[in-house]
Scaffold this motif. Sequence first.
Motif, PDB file in Angstrom:
ATOM      1  N   PRO A 165      67.418  88.638  29.025  1.00 11.29           N
ATOM      2  CA  PRO A 165      65.923  89.073  29.394  1.00 11.29           C
ATOM      3  C   PRO A 165      65.356  89.932  28.377  1.00 11.29           C
ATOM      4  O   PRO A 165      63.856  89.800  28.196  1.00 11.29           O
ATOM      5  N   VAL A 195      61.906  84.302  32.751  1.00 13.52           N
ATOM      6  CA  VAL A 195      63.062  84.751  33.017  1.00 13.52           C
ATOM      7  C   VAL A 195      63.709  83.959  34.217  1.00 13.52           C
ATOM      8  O   VAL A 195      63.018  84.046  35.390  1.00 13.52           O
ATOM      9  N   ASP A 197      67.033  82.845  36.972  1.00 13.92           N
ATOM     10  CA  ASP A 197      68.364  83.343  37.247  1.00 13.92           C
ATOM     11  C   ASP A 197      69.223  82.108  37.493  1.00 13.92           C
ATOM     12  O   ASP A 197      69.025  81.086  38.043  1.00 13.92           O
ATOM     13  N   THR A 206      75.632  85.474  38.990  1.00 12.46           N
ATOM     14  CA  THR A 206      74.326  86.059  38.644  1.00 12.46           C
ATOM     15  C   THR A 206      74.314  86.355  37.337  1.00 12.46           C
ATOM     16  O   THR A 206      75.118  87.146  36.591  1.00 12.46           O
ATOM     17  N   SER A 208      70.712  86.466  34.444  1.00 10.93           N
ATOM     18  CA  SER A 208      69.421  86.242  34.236  1.00 10.93           C
ATOM     19  C   SER A 208      69.297  85.717  32.614  1.00 10.93           C
ATOM     20  O   SER A 208      69.656  86.531  31.871  1.00 10.93           O
ATOM     21  N   ARG A 209      68.385  84.992  32.321  1.00 11.49           N
ATOM     22  CA  ARG A 209      68.184  84.311  30.847  1.00 11.49           C
ATOM     23  C   ARG A 209      66.443  84.292  30.727  1.00 11.49           C
ATOM     24  O   ARG A 209      65.847  83.751  31.423  1.00 11.49           O
ATOM     25  N   ALA A 231      68.163  82.236  45.414  1.00  7.54           N
ATOM     26  CA  ALA A 231      68.444  83.575  44.806  1.00  7.54           C
ATOM     27  C   ALA A 231      69.433  84.217  45.452  1.00  7.54           C
ATOM     28  O   ALA A 231      69.489  84.352  46.677  1.00  7.54           O
ATOM     29  N   SER A 297      72.770  91.940  34.764  1.00  5.47           N
ATOM     30  CA  SER A 297      71.365  91.717  34.273  1.00  5.47           C
ATOM     31  C   SER A 297      70.399  92.966  34.653  1.00  5.47           C
ATOM     32  O   SER A 297      69.118  92.670  35.041  1.00  5.47           O
ATOM     33  N   THR A 314      77.869  88.772  36.379  1.00  3.53           N
ATOM     34  CA  THR A 314      77.744  88.091  35.037  1.00  3.53           C
ATOM     35  C   THR A 314      78.924  87.885  34.261  1.00  3.53           C
ATOM     36  O   THR A 314      79.597  88.898  34.089  1.00  3.53           O
TER      37      THR A 314
END
Length: 443
Positions: A165, A195, A197, A206, A208-209, A231, A297, A314
């Motif tokens: 992120p 961004v 998830d 989980t 986030s990118r 989510a 994240s 993650t």
Amino acid sequence: MTSTPHHQPILDSPYVLDLFAGPGGLDVAAHVLDVPSLGIEWDRSACLTRYAAGLDTLHADVSAIRREAFESLPPEINVLAGGPPCQTYSVAGSGVGRKALDEVKGYIERLMAGDSDEKIDKELQKLSDPRTALVLEPLRYAIQATRSPNRGHRPYDVIVLEQVPAVQALWAHYALVLKNIGLPDGTKYQVKVGVLDTETYGVPQTRSRAVLIARRVGLGEPFLPEPTHQAYEAKGWNRGNGEAAALTHQPSLDEEITPEPVTRRGKSGGPLPWVSMRMALPGRRKPFLVRSNYGSSGHPGRRGVRTDQQPAATVTGRISRFVVFEHLDENVVYEGPRFSMNEAGMLQSFPPAYPWSGTAQAQQVGNAVPPLFGAHLLSAALGLPVPDPEALREPWVPATEEERAKLRSQGCGAADDCTARCPRPEDQAPPRSVSQKKKLSAG
């Protein structure tokens, strides 16, 4: 942030060039979509994994290929994808990451204005960490495509990028110049940045990118993929209550553990529940808890202990350090076997039996693009139907020895070993900081 457009292919024959390809997450995604791909990766072990998986690979430095061998790339490639290394862009700490972002934004504008590669390369050599310059490579490849006689000076039709992120600000600057300034030859793109998830796309973790999807003007407005799953929301049991409280949310020991089928939509037509570790790892017959030692994240509620009914934290290169607890009875747990590399890969949505090879396999797993997430990105970028997650539940069929030898001959120059054209392992270590150098000299 997302839309629900009609899916309609925008390219007759998409062909992906995957920069910084790692062990093959984005290439597995392309495989699921029946799209050919070629990956460039300089880590030897990641390349061994790719050869074992049967993926077209160049064992090379992305920058060197652009400078010295761009004309050797297949001219049919029309999709540029990848996730440049991100270590120097962390916004935590002393502010070095922010300084790096500001520096790179300046270089982006100069590249778009047509400054010479030689001049910029000379200046980039002065950076304290050479990895800072790698985030420029997708843009430099896009520009180089328009200068390539082998391609007929044809620009890439689609660009797909993803990273942590913290890189969102940089992708936003990419978008600004691609839309408003265009490449030096005048090519402009329509761009979407956001961004996302990964658990909202069926990945059992989980993560986030920051993503960028760009289409060349004339190929339609790009869109970010629509989430297929809900989510993840942290429940009360992992907000400081620890393992004891987590036990009270475990299923009965005699409850059958089988993966639930993943379909496109839930009963009400809305997004499905997120996919749990229990669903992703049907080989684990006993209920279990997983303890990680870091957050996910930047969300404090995602750290600590999770049950097998939750997504994994993650997955990083430290996945082999996650402690897994199994039940002896209703109130007692004991430390069970930690995640195997096959299981760690499945938590990243790699198919079972993916042929992890070489050394630092946990790092390979953690660095990879989750294939299911990558498939959603590519399908949205190319106007293809939403990917079927069942395609990634089938065991991967590894390459034969003959196929591996052929891939390695193409990727390394020899059927059974690296050659002088391959990156040297000693060149792959990150540069030492000043404090590290002082410690070494003092020792």
